[in-house]
Scaffold this active site. Sequence first.
Site, PDB file in Angstrom:
ATOM      1  N   LYS A 114       0.825  -1.208   0.000  1.00 37.92           N
ATOM      2  CA  LYS A 114       0.000   0.000   0.000  1.00 37.92           C
ATOM      3  C   LYS A 114       0.861   1.261   0.000  1.00 37.92           C
ATOM      4  CE  LYS A 114      -3.748  -2.414   2.386  1.00 37.92           C
ATOM      5  NZ  LYS A 114      -4.411  -2.668   3.683  1.00 37.92           N
ATOM      6  N   GLN A 158      -4.437  -1.383  10.053  1.00 35.85           N
ATOM      7  CA  GLN A 158      -4.216  -2.701   9.447  1.00 35.85           C
ATOM      8  C   GLN A 158      -4.783  -3.800  10.343  1.00 35.85           C
ATOM      9  OE1 GLN A 158      -3.032  -3.266   6.317  1.00 35.85           O
ATOM     10  NE2 GLN A 158      -3.429  -5.436   6.604  1.00 35.85           N
ATOM     11  N   ASP A 181     -10.867   2.686   4.128  1.00 34.21           N
ATOM     12  CA  ASP A 181     -11.142   1.257   3.945  1.00 34.21           C
ATOM     13  C   ASP A 181     -12.649   0.995   3.855  1.00 34.21           C
ATOM     14  OD1 ASP A 181      -8.756  -0.156   3.686  1.00 34.21           O
ATOM     15  OD2 ASP A 181      -8.379  -0.213   5.847  1.00 34.21           O
TER      16      ASP A 181
END
Lengths: 353, 353
Positions: A114, A158, A181
Amino acid sequence: MRSTVGVVGWHRTLRKTLHSLSAPSSPAFLGPNLPDVWVPRDHTSPPTHFPESLQWANGHSNAVILEGKSIAKQIKVKVADEIRRMKSGIGKFPRLAVVLVGDRRDSHTFIQIKLKACDQVGIETVVAQLPQKCAESELLDVVSSFNDETDVHGIIVQLPLPQHLDEEKVINVLSPEKDVDGFHPLNMGNLAIRGRKPFFIPCAPRGCVELLLRHGVEIKGKRAVIIGRSKIAGLPTSLLLQRHHATVSMLHSYTKNPEQITSEADIVVADVGIPNIVRGNWLKKGAVVIDMGTNQVKDRRDHSFHVSGDVCFEEAVKVASAITPVPGGVGPVTISMLLSNILDSAKRSFEMI
Amino acid sequence: MRSTVGVVGWHRTLRKTLHSLSAPSSPAFLGPNLPDVWVPRDHTSPPTHFPESLQWANGHSNAVILEGKSIAKQIKVKVADEIRRMKSGIGKFPRLAVVLVGDRRDSHTFIQIKLKACDQVGIETVVAQLPQKCAESELLDVVSSFNDETDVHGIIVQLPLPQHLDEEKVINVLSPEKDVDGFHPLNMGNLAIRGRKPFFIPCAPRGCVELLLRHGVEIKGKRAVIIGRSKIAGLPTSLLLQRHHATVSMLHSYTKNPEQITSEADIVVADVGIPNIVRGNWLKKGAVVIDMGTNQVKDRRDHSFHVSGDVCFEEAVKVASAITPVPGGVGPVTISMLLSNILDSAKRSFEMI
């Protein structure tokens, strides 16, 4: 009736609410909290049953390969171009904050991918790395401080977090406006409710729909089957395909005869986490297959690892009209969708949209 | 990394967020915003096709009638009893605020039913009635003031609102902790995500599941088909049945062959809004049928009105193993679920749960 109370007091209530975004006790109404345990099937055996109607395709492949790398690249180029113009126009650029807890190797790998992608398109990144044993309050403070920073436009925590940390609490604290997200329940709710607009759609479902749309696959009125219901892929994909007016069936580990239901679908999305569980004989001739699985599989001969999808590609490619490869299908598009979400957030922050 | 910024600034962000809980622009990714237009079918004609397997049931009914009135009464008695004990124990009781805009006759009728039910169990009510042409800011102020009042535990904004008022904005302003209808996107998101607990589950889905559970209908692993996807019934019912591990298919007006998909279901939930659209030959022998429709139908002879469901009861009762009547099925249980939601909210406020 007229209100005599101002809105200041109201904010007090909301602040309280936001510290606890859901009910403390579990009503039986929500159903038993069962784990999704799929039984892996031996994927080396030949299909036990291959319907006659599919025999035609045996040995021949007419399927379009829904290749994701080139689409991902196109999106990246577009995002990079917009960021360049943003920088030269107003002297500003998007910024992503990444929160990483502990030492999980796969988490570190994902984050590296990412960060690299962000770097390629001109998104600045800041990483907060916390020790495996960090206190929950410490993690919440870090997320809160990123919520506060006006020059941070997106925040990624994460997952999975170490066992002692409450994932729900952490996601709830995340500002929905920076939740690139798309996992915050407010964004999920606005994805579920027709006519509503979440701040962000989760990246994997966006990747899935992007692939379908770019390849001219009609979604409206089609029967879609989602196999697997993870919060990050299966669930939001089912919601997004419903927004596109597909007739969606959601399959999970308690579904009886998933093969039979899948065999009726025009669009099949696999999000199980078990290599090759979806066989060729599960599919209707001409189905479009989106494989969201990324499973590490050990080679029996040289003990090396390779990535395998949830769909048995060699079989499915003979039956499907179109199918994503793994790797190189949904994966790269998902990453580019993250970049697009971060850019959108920055544009919103700069009042450019 | 350690946070140096306090949480005060974070609240600033959240306050801003809460004034606008969703994104301003509509990404194409969310799919076209199409109205759900079902084509009414002539329900006086005989079924065009009656599969042989169903002929056995013709003329005979073995179906259990999933009667809602007695269940609703039992729930009401329990709620009333709890409120009595609450009053005598701590001298407090639940309070519901109802916001009613304009002169719609059906809205006034619905509100009267709810107010009467509250009165029967000891829930105090306060009604804010606003004129048809009231300004949006005025409505938002009223809702906000109820958010602030600590002795108001539930707020209902009767829908639909007059055209000039933005329903989304009004529902978003409502505190999720007082949203006893369960329509706030935060509650909907927490209903969608497995493991999460919304403050409230919408009343019609709760009524549906209550009926199934009380009649011993197993949900886990069963195929459920929801016909119709309204925000208040079809959508949240699909989410709730998924939480109970049913394999759910969501049908809507763009679904091709709804009859065929419905004929595979063990549990059929109808939420269309068209009288008798679901025929007997749509159903699998032994299916459990939950009819959420409440349609006003004019009698051709004497021009009187009666209430009809979405399911052709006379046909379905011969095929189903169990079916809800209309009226007297889901309706009364839905009202009792509202009372239960208000009680739960008061208990949470008094820290009794």
